[in-house]
Design an enzyme around this catalytic site. Structure first.
Site, short mmCIF file in Angstrom:
data_model
loop_
_atom_site.label_atom_id
_atom_site.label_comp_id
_atom_site.label_asym_id
_atom_site.label_seq_id
_atom_site.Cartn_x
_atom_site.Cartn_y
_atom_site.Cartn_z
CG HIS A 110 33.34 11.63 36.65
ND1 HIS A 110 33.84 12.91 36.60
CD2 HIS A 110 34.28 10.89 37.27
CE1 HIS A 110 35.04 12.94 37.16
NE2 HIS A 110 35.33 11.72 37.58
CE LYS A 125 35.29 14.24 40.62
NZ LYS A 125 35.77 12.94 41.07
CB SER A 131 37.46 9.72 36.27
OG SER A 131 38.58 8.90 36.51
C1 LIG Z 1 36.85 12.49 41.83
C2 LIG Z 1 36.65 11.04 42.04
C3 LIG Z 1 36.71 10.49 43.32
C4 LIG Z 1 37.16 11.28 44.51
O1 LIG Z 1 36.16 12.07 45.02
P1 LIG Z 1 36.56 13.30 45.96
O2 LIG Z 1 35.31 13.66 46.64
O3 LIG Z 1 37.10 14.35 45.05
O4 LIG Z 1 37.61 12.78 46.90
C5 LIG Z 1 36.39 9.16 43.47
N1 LIG Z 1 36.06 8.40 42.40
C6 LIG Z 1 36.03 8.89 41.16
C7 LIG Z 1 35.66 8.00 40.02
C8 LIG Z 1 36.34 10.22 40.94
O5 LIG Z 1 36.36 10.71 39.70
#
Ligand SMILES: *Cc1c(COP(=O)(O)O)cnc(C)c1O
Length: 385
Positions: free
Chosen positions: A204, A236, A176
Protein backbone atom coordinates in the site's frame (compact mmCIF):
# COMPACT_ATOMS: atom_id res chain seq x y z
CA UNK A 1 -17.47 -34.78 8.09
CA UNK A 2 -17.82 -31.03 8.50
CA UNK A 3 -21.48 -29.99 8.35
CA UNK A 4 -21.20 -27.17 5.83
CA UNK A 5 -24.77 -25.95 6.28
CA UNK A 6 -24.33 -25.59 10.05
CA UNK A 7 -21.04 -23.75 9.55
CA UNK A 8 -22.64 -21.34 7.05
CA UNK A 9 -25.56 -20.70 9.42
CA UNK A 10 -23.13 -19.99 12.22
CA UNK A 11 -21.33 -17.42 10.04
CA UNK A 12 -24.68 -15.77 9.24
CA UNK A 13 -25.63 -15.55 12.90
CA UNK A 14 -22.29 -14.00 13.84
CA UNK A 15 -22.66 -11.40 11.06
CA UNK A 16 -19.54 -12.87 9.50
CA UNK A 17 -21.08 -14.11 6.26
CA UNK A 18 -19.31 -12.71 3.20
CA UNK A 19 -20.97 -11.87 -0.09
CA UNK A 20 -19.68 -10.60 -3.38
CA UNK A 21 -21.30 -7.59 -4.98
CA UNK A 22 -21.54 -7.85 -8.74
CA UNK A 23 -20.19 -4.77 -10.47
CA UNK A 24 -21.19 -3.76 -13.96
CA UNK A 25 -18.70 -0.99 -14.49
CA UNK A 26 -15.03 -0.39 -15.18
CA UNK A 27 -12.73 0.06 -12.19
CA UNK A 28 -13.13 3.60 -10.90
CA UNK A 29 -14.68 5.77 -8.22
CA UNK A 30 -18.14 5.55 -9.82
CA UNK A 31 -19.40 1.99 -9.93
CA UNK A 32 -22.60 0.30 -11.04
CA UNK A 33 -23.87 -2.23 -8.53
CA UNK A 34 -27.32 -3.81 -8.57
CA UNK A 35 -28.25 -1.44 -11.39
CA UNK A 36 -27.42 1.58 -9.30
CA UNK A 37 -24.56 4.07 -9.56
CA UNK A 38 -22.55 4.37 -6.35
CA UNK A 39 -19.62 6.53 -5.35
CA UNK A 40 -17.00 4.05 -4.21
CA UNK A 41 -14.51 4.55 -1.39
CA UNK A 42 -13.19 1.03 -1.18
CA UNK A 43 -10.78 0.36 -4.02
CA UNK A 44 -6.99 0.14 -3.77
CA UNK A 45 -6.58 1.87 -7.14
CA UNK A 46 -5.10 4.82 -5.23
CA UNK A 47 -3.73 6.74 -8.21
CA UNK A 48 -6.58 6.06 -10.63
CA UNK A 49 -4.33 4.16 -13.03
CA UNK A 50 -6.43 0.97 -13.42
CA UNK A 51 -8.53 2.58 -16.12
CA UNK A 52 -5.97 5.02 -17.53
CA UNK A 53 -5.95 5.24 -21.36
CA UNK A 54 -2.18 4.75 -21.63
CA UNK A 55 -2.26 1.71 -19.39
CA UNK A 56 -5.18 0.25 -21.35
CA UNK A 57 -3.39 0.90 -24.63
CA UNK A 58 -0.19 -0.75 -23.36
CA UNK A 59 -2.20 -3.85 -22.48
CA UNK A 60 -4.03 -3.89 -25.83
CA UNK A 61 -0.81 -3.44 -27.80
CA UNK A 62 0.85 -5.99 -25.52
CA UNK A 63 -1.81 -8.60 -26.28
CA UNK A 64 -1.51 -7.92 -30.00
CA UNK A 65 2.30 -8.20 -29.85
CA UNK A 66 2.69 -11.11 -27.39
CA UNK A 67 -0.63 -12.96 -27.32
CA UNK A 68 -2.67 -13.41 -24.17
CA UNK A 69 -1.42 -16.36 -22.16
CA UNK A 70 2.31 -16.63 -21.48
CA UNK A 71 2.08 -20.37 -22.11
CA UNK A 72 4.41 -21.62 -19.37
CA UNK A 73 6.17 -20.74 -16.15
CA UNK A 74 9.09 -18.28 -16.18
CA UNK A 75 11.63 -21.11 -15.92
CA UNK A 76 10.20 -23.12 -18.80
CA UNK A 77 9.42 -20.72 -21.65
CA UNK A 78 7.10 -18.05 -20.25
CA UNK A 79 9.67 -15.35 -19.40
CA UNK A 80 9.40 -12.67 -22.09
CA UNK A 81 11.56 -9.67 -22.88
CA UNK A 82 8.73 -7.47 -21.56
CA UNK A 83 8.67 -9.32 -18.20
CA UNK A 84 12.43 -8.88 -18.07
CA UNK A 85 12.28 -5.18 -18.93
CA UNK A 86 9.66 -4.63 -16.22
CA UNK A 87 11.93 -6.35 -13.69
CA UNK A 88 14.81 -4.08 -14.67
CA UNK A 89 12.60 -1.01 -14.43
CA UNK A 90 11.30 -2.08 -11.01
CA UNK A 91 14.88 -2.62 -9.82
CA UNK A 92 15.83 0.90 -10.93
CA UNK A 93 12.64 2.31 -9.37
CA UNK A 94 13.37 0.68 -5.98
CA UNK A 95 17.13 1.36 -6.23
CA UNK A 96 17.87 -2.32 -5.73
CA UNK A 97 20.16 -4.40 -8.00
CA UNK A 98 17.42 -6.81 -9.05
CA UNK A 99 13.68 -7.38 -8.97
CA UNK A 100 11.67 -10.55 -9.57
CA UNK A 101 8.06 -10.67 -10.77
CA UNK A 102 5.50 -12.91 -9.08
CA UNK A 103 1.94 -13.54 -10.24
CA UNK A 104 0.41 -12.11 -7.05
CA UNK A 105 1.50 -10.51 -3.80
CA UNK A 106 0.05 -13.45 -1.93
CA UNK A 107 2.38 -15.79 -3.83
CA UNK A 108 5.39 -13.48 -3.47
CA UNK A 109 4.99 -13.46 0.30
CA UNK A 110 4.50 -17.21 0.56
CA UNK A 111 7.39 -17.81 -1.80
CA UNK A 112 9.96 -15.57 -0.14
CA UNK A 113 9.28 -16.55 3.47
CA UNK A 114 9.17 -20.28 2.75
CA UNK A 115 12.32 -20.11 0.60
CA UNK A 116 14.36 -18.37 3.32
CA UNK A 117 13.08 -20.16 6.42
CA UNK A 118 12.29 -23.72 7.39
CA UNK A 119 12.13 -26.00 10.43
CA UNK A 120 14.37 -24.74 13.22
CA UNK A 121 14.19 -21.13 11.99
CA UNK A 122 12.14 -18.20 13.30
CA UNK A 123 9.80 -15.79 11.58
CA UNK A 124 8.86 -12.65 13.55
CA UNK A 125 5.73 -10.87 12.42
CA UNK A 126 3.78 -7.80 13.44
CA UNK A 127 0.41 -8.85 14.92
CA UNK A 128 -1.42 -6.85 12.25
CA UNK A 129 0.50 -8.15 9.23
CA UNK A 130 -1.44 -9.07 6.10
CA UNK A 131 -2.81 -12.64 5.95
CA UNK A 132 -0.42 -13.59 3.13
CA UNK A 133 2.59 -12.81 5.35
CA UNK A 134 1.21 -14.87 8.21
CA UNK A 135 0.40 -17.72 5.81
CA UNK A 136 3.96 -17.54 4.45
CA UNK A 137 5.22 -17.97 8.01
CA UNK A 138 2.98 -21.00 8.53
CA UNK A 139 3.95 -22.55 5.19
CA UNK A 140 7.64 -22.23 6.00
CA UNK A 141 7.27 -24.47 9.10
CA UNK A 142 9.55 -22.09 10.97
CA UNK A 143 8.39 -21.00 14.44
CA UNK A 144 6.11 -17.99 14.05
CA UNK A 145 6.49 -15.28 16.70
CA UNK A 146 4.07 -12.34 16.61
CA UNK A 147 5.19 -9.07 18.18
CA UNK A 148 3.06 -6.16 19.40
CA UNK A 149 1.86 -3.94 16.58
CA UNK A 150 4.59 -1.60 15.33
CA UNK A 151 6.56 -2.01 18.56
CA UNK A 152 10.33 -2.30 18.04
CA UNK A 153 10.88 -3.05 21.73
CA UNK A 154 8.48 -6.00 21.63
CA UNK A 155 10.38 -7.26 18.55
CA UNK A 156 13.67 -6.75 20.36
CA UNK A 157 12.51 -8.94 23.25
CA UNK A 158 11.36 -11.72 20.92
CA UNK A 159 14.63 -11.62 18.97
CA UNK A 160 16.65 -11.70 22.20
CA UNK A 161 14.76 -14.79 23.32
CA UNK A 162 15.57 -16.71 20.13
CA UNK A 163 19.21 -16.29 19.19
CA UNK A 164 19.55 -19.20 16.75
CA UNK A 165 18.63 -20.38 13.27
CA UNK A 166 17.66 -18.09 10.41
CA UNK A 167 15.66 -15.15 11.75
CA UNK A 168 13.37 -13.24 9.44
CA UNK A 169 11.46 -10.16 10.59
CA UNK A 170 8.43 -9.38 8.46
CA UNK A 171 6.23 -6.28 8.43
CA UNK A 172 3.72 -4.48 6.28
CA UNK A 173 5.09 -1.08 5.15
CA UNK A 174 1.63 0.48 5.40
CA UNK A 175 -0.76 -1.62 7.48
CA UNK A 176 -3.54 -2.61 5.14
CA UNK A 177 -6.50 -2.39 7.51
CA UNK A 178 -5.37 0.51 9.75
CA UNK A 179 -3.44 2.69 7.30
CA UNK A 180 -0.58 3.50 9.66
CA UNK A 181 3.03 3.35 8.47
CA UNK A 182 5.53 0.90 10.00
CA UNK A 183 8.16 2.44 12.28
CA UNK A 184 10.82 1.26 9.88
CA UNK A 185 13.87 3.17 11.17
CA UNK A 186 13.39 1.62 14.63
CA UNK A 187 12.60 -1.85 13.23
CA UNK A 188 15.73 -1.66 11.01
CA UNK A 189 17.89 -0.80 13.99
CA UNK A 190 16.64 -3.77 16.01
CA UNK A 191 16.95 -6.27 13.15
CA UNK A 192 20.49 -5.05 12.42
CA UNK A 193 21.46 -5.36 16.10
CA UNK A 194 20.27 -8.96 16.01
CA UNK A 195 21.77 -9.71 12.58
CA UNK A 196 18.45 -10.87 11.23
CA UNK A 197 16.67 -10.31 7.91
CA UNK A 198 14.08 -7.58 7.47
CA UNK A 199 11.33 -8.04 4.89
CA UNK A 200 8.94 -5.16 4.19
CA UNK A 201 5.72 -5.70 2.22
CA UNK A 202 4.88 -2.25 0.89
CA UNK A 203 1.73 -3.24 -1.03
CA UNK A 204 0.00 0.00 0.00
CA UNK A 205 3.01 2.33 0.04
CA UNK A 206 4.36 2.04 -3.51
CA UNK A 207 3.01 4.80 -5.71
CA UNK A 208 1.57 6.62 -2.70
CA UNK A 209 4.46 7.40 -0.34
CA UNK A 210 7.81 8.99 -1.12
CA UNK A 211 8.63 11.84 -3.46
CA UNK A 212 8.62 9.67 -6.59
CA UNK A 213 6.21 7.04 -5.32
CA UNK A 214 9.00 4.77 -4.07
CA UNK A 215 6.98 3.90 -0.98
CA UNK A 216 8.00 3.73 2.65
CA UNK A 217 11.66 2.99 1.92
CA UNK A 218 11.87 6.17 -0.14
CA UNK A 219 9.97 8.14 2.52
CA UNK A 220 12.41 7.01 5.23
CA UNK A 221 15.46 6.87 2.92
CA UNK A 222 16.24 3.22 3.69
CA UNK A 223 18.93 1.40 1.73
CA UNK A 224 19.16 -2.25 0.78
CA UNK A 225 21.39 -2.87 3.85
CA UNK A 226 18.53 -1.72 6.06
CA UNK A 227 15.70 -3.36 4.10
CA UNK A 228 17.24 -6.28 2.21
CA UNK A 229 13.88 -7.75 1.12
CA UNK A 230 11.28 -5.44 -0.34
CA UNK A 231 7.89 -6.58 -1.66
CA UNK A 232 5.57 -4.56 -3.88
CA UNK A 233 2.27 -5.43 -5.50
CA UNK A 234 1.05 -4.20 -8.86
CA UNK A 235 -2.69 -4.58 -8.25
CA UNK A 236 -3.02 -1.52 -6.00
CA UNK A 237 -1.53 1.90 -6.84
CA UNK A 238 -0.08 0.49 -10.09
CA UNK A 239 -3.63 -0.36 -11.14
CA UNK A 240 -2.62 -3.59 -12.89
CA UNK A 241 -1.88 -7.06 -11.52
CA UNK A 242 1.07 -8.99 -10.14
CA UNK A 243 3.81 -8.38 -7.61
CA UNK A 244 7.56 -8.15 -7.24
CA UNK A 245 10.42 -8.72 -4.83
CA UNK A 246 13.37 -6.32 -4.95
CA UNK A 247 16.76 -7.04 -3.41
CA UNK A 248 20.31 -8.18 -4.02
CA UNK A 249 21.54 -10.18 -6.99
CA UNK A 250 21.98 -13.22 -4.73
CA UNK A 251 18.54 -12.92 -3.13
CA UNK A 252 16.84 -12.88 -6.53
CA UNK A 253 18.91 -15.77 -7.91
CA UNK A 254 18.17 -17.76 -4.74
CA UNK A 255 14.42 -17.12 -5.10
CA UNK A 256 14.49 -18.21 -8.75
CA UNK A 257 15.98 -21.53 -7.56
CA UNK A 258 13.89 -22.04 -4.43
CA UNK A 259 10.61 -20.10 -4.29
CA UNK A 260 7.97 -22.69 -5.16
CA UNK A 261 5.14 -20.18 -5.84
CA UNK A 262 7.52 -18.64 -8.39
CA UNK A 263 8.61 -21.88 -10.00
CA UNK A 264 5.40 -23.86 -10.25
CA UNK A 265 3.00 -21.39 -11.81
CA UNK A 266 2.33 -19.85 -15.21
CA UNK A 267 4.05 -16.52 -15.82
CA UNK A 268 1.57 -13.67 -15.70
CA UNK A 269 0.41 -12.49 -19.14
CA UNK A 270 3.05 -10.42 -20.90
CA UNK A 271 0.40 -7.87 -21.85
CA UNK A 272 -0.14 -7.30 -18.12
CA UNK A 273 3.60 -6.71 -17.72
CA UNK A 274 3.42 -4.14 -20.54
CA UNK A 275 0.53 -2.42 -18.77
CA UNK A 276 2.57 -2.34 -15.54
CA UNK A 277 5.47 -0.75 -17.41
CA UNK A 278 3.12 2.02 -18.59
CA UNK A 279 1.74 2.56 -15.10
CA UNK A 280 5.23 2.63 -13.59
CA UNK A 281 6.09 5.50 -15.96
CA UNK A 282 2.90 7.40 -15.05
CA UNK A 283 3.33 6.73 -11.35
CA UNK A 284 6.81 8.27 -11.39
CA UNK A 285 6.17 11.21 -13.71
CA UNK A 286 2.70 12.30 -12.61
CA UNK A 287 3.48 13.46 -9.09
CA UNK A 288 0.25 15.45 -9.09
CA UNK A 289 -1.65 12.22 -8.43
CA UNK A 290 0.13 11.80 -5.08
CA UNK A 291 -0.38 15.47 -4.24
CA UNK A 292 -4.07 15.34 -5.06
CA UNK A 293 -4.48 12.20 -2.96
CA UNK A 294 -2.77 13.88 0.00
CA UNK A 295 -5.03 16.91 -0.26
CA UNK A 296 -8.17 14.71 -0.37
CA UNK A 297 -6.91 12.84 2.70
CA UNK A 298 -6.37 16.13 4.57
CA UNK A 299 -9.81 17.38 3.51
CA UNK A 300 -11.42 14.19 4.80
CA UNK A 301 -9.52 14.15 8.08
CA UNK A 302 -10.29 17.73 8.97
CA UNK A 303 -13.96 17.32 7.97
CA UNK A 304 -14.27 14.09 9.95
CA UNK A 305 -12.73 15.71 13.03
CA UNK A 306 -15.28 18.51 12.85
CA UNK A 307 -17.99 15.85 12.82
CA UNK A 308 -16.47 14.28 15.92
CA UNK A 309 -15.66 11.01 14.15
CA UNK A 310 -12.81 8.98 15.62
CA UNK A 311 -10.10 8.46 13.03
CA UNK A 312 -7.14 6.15 13.17
CA UNK A 313 -3.58 7.41 13.20
CA UNK A 314 -3.18 7.28 9.42
CA UNK A 315 -1.70 9.68 6.88
CA UNK A 316 -2.28 7.28 3.98
CA UNK A 317 -5.31 6.83 1.68
CA UNK A 318 -6.55 4.10 4.07
CA UNK A 319 -8.78 5.96 6.57
CA UNK A 320 -10.83 3.40 8.55
CA UNK A 321 -13.77 4.27 10.78
CA UNK A 322 -13.71 1.87 13.69
CA UNK A 323 -17.19 0.51 14.49
CA UNK A 324 -16.46 -2.53 16.66
CA UNK A 325 -19.55 -4.72 16.40
CA UNK A 326 -19.87 -6.82 13.21
CA UNK A 327 -23.62 -6.31 12.82
CA UNK A 328 -23.35 -2.59 13.35
CA UNK A 329 -20.57 -2.29 10.77
CA UNK A 330 -22.72 -4.20 8.25
CA UNK A 331 -25.73 -1.99 9.01
CA UNK A 332 -23.65 1.18 8.57
CA UNK A 333 -22.32 -0.08 5.25
CA UNK A 334 -25.88 -0.90 4.07
CA UNK A 335 -27.14 2.52 5.16
CA UNK A 336 -24.33 4.25 3.27
CA UNK A 337 -25.14 2.19 0.19
CA UNK A 338 -28.77 3.36 0.43
CA UNK A 339 -27.41 6.88 0.11
CA UNK A 340 -25.20 6.14 -2.85
CA UNK A 341 -21.88 5.46 -1.12
CA UNK A 342 -20.03 2.15 -1.37
CA UNK A 343 -17.79 1.30 1.59
CA UNK A 344 -17.49 -2.34 2.59
CA UNK A 345 -17.47 -3.41 6.21
CA UNK A 346 -14.26 -5.22 7.13
CA UNK A 347 -14.80 -7.90 9.77
CA UNK A 348 -12.84 -10.64 11.53
CA UNK A 349 -10.78 -12.62 10.75
CA UNK A 350 -9.45 -9.89 8.42
CA UNK A 351 -9.24 -7.62 11.48
CA UNK A 352 -9.06 -8.60 15.19
CA UNK A 353 -12.32 -9.53 16.99
CA UNK A 354 -14.35 -6.54 18.12
CA UNK A 355 -12.70 -4.14 15.65
CA UNK A 356 -15.04 -4.34 12.63
CA UNK A 357 -14.71 -1.17 10.62
CA UNK A 358 -15.61 0.76 7.52
CA UNK A 359 -12.39 0.83 5.55
CA UNK A 360 -12.54 4.08 3.59
CA UNK A 361 -9.94 4.49 0.86
CA UNK A 362 -9.27 7.44 -1.40
CA UNK A 363 -8.15 7.69 -5.00
CA UNK A 364 -6.63 10.51 -7.01
CA UNK A 365 -9.75 10.10 -9.18
CA UNK A 366 -11.98 11.39 -6.36
CA UNK A 367 -12.88 15.08 -6.43
CA UNK A 368 -13.22 17.48 -3.51
CA UNK A 369 -16.98 17.34 -4.10
CA UNK A 370 -16.87 13.53 -3.70
CA UNK A 371 -15.19 13.89 -0.31
CA UNK A 372 -17.74 16.54 0.72
CA UNK A 373 -20.53 14.17 -0.26
CA UNK A 374 -18.97 11.36 1.80
CA UNK A 375 -18.70 13.68 4.82
CA UNK A 376 -22.32 14.77 4.44
CA UNK A 377 -23.59 11.21 4.36
CA UNK A 378 -21.38 10.20 7.29
CA UNK A 379 -22.71 13.16 9.26
CA UNK A 380 -26.33 12.02 8.70
CA UNK A 381 -25.60 8.37 9.48
CA UNK A 382 -23.54 8.90 12.59
CA UNK A 383 -26.23 11.17 14.07
CA UNK A 384 -28.76 8.34 13.57
CA UNK A 385 -26.63 5.55 15.06
C1 LIG B 1 -3.12 -6.87 -1.13
C2 LIG B 1 -1.97 -7.29 -0.31
C3 LIG B 1 -1.22 -8.41 -0.66
C4 LIG B 1 -1.64 -9.36 -1.74
O1 LIG B 1 -1.32 -8.88 -3.00
P1 LIG B 1 -2.08 -9.50 -4.25
O2 LIG B 1 -1.25 -9.11 -5.41
O3 LIG B 1 -3.44 -8.89 -4.25
O4 LIG B 1 -2.12 -10.98 -4.04
C5 LIG B 1 -0.07 -8.67 0.06
N1 LIG B 1 0.29 -7.89 1.10
C6 LIG B 1 -0.43 -6.83 1.48
C7 LIG B 1 0.02 -6.01 2.63
C8 LIG B 1 -1.59 -6.51 0.80
O5 LIG B 1 -2.34 -5.48 1.19
Amino acid sequence: MLDLRTELTRLHEANLYRRRRISNSATGVRVQIDGRELLSFCSNDYLGLANHPEVIKAMQDGAARWGVGSGASHLVSGHSAAHHALEEELAAFTQRPRALLFSTGYMANMGVIAALCGRGDFVFEDRLNHASLLDGGLLSQARLQRYTHNDAESLNQKLSAHERGERLVVTDGVFSMDGDIAALPELCKVTQQHQSWLMVDDAHGFGVLGKTGGGCVEQFGLSIDEVPILIGTLGKAFGTFGAFVAGSEDLIEFLIQKARPYIYTTALPTAVAEASRASLRLLQTEGWRREKLQSLIQQFRSGAKQLGLTLMDSETPIQPLLIGDNGKAMAMSAALQQQGILITAIRPPTVPDGTARLRITFSADHSEADVDMLLEVLARETVKS
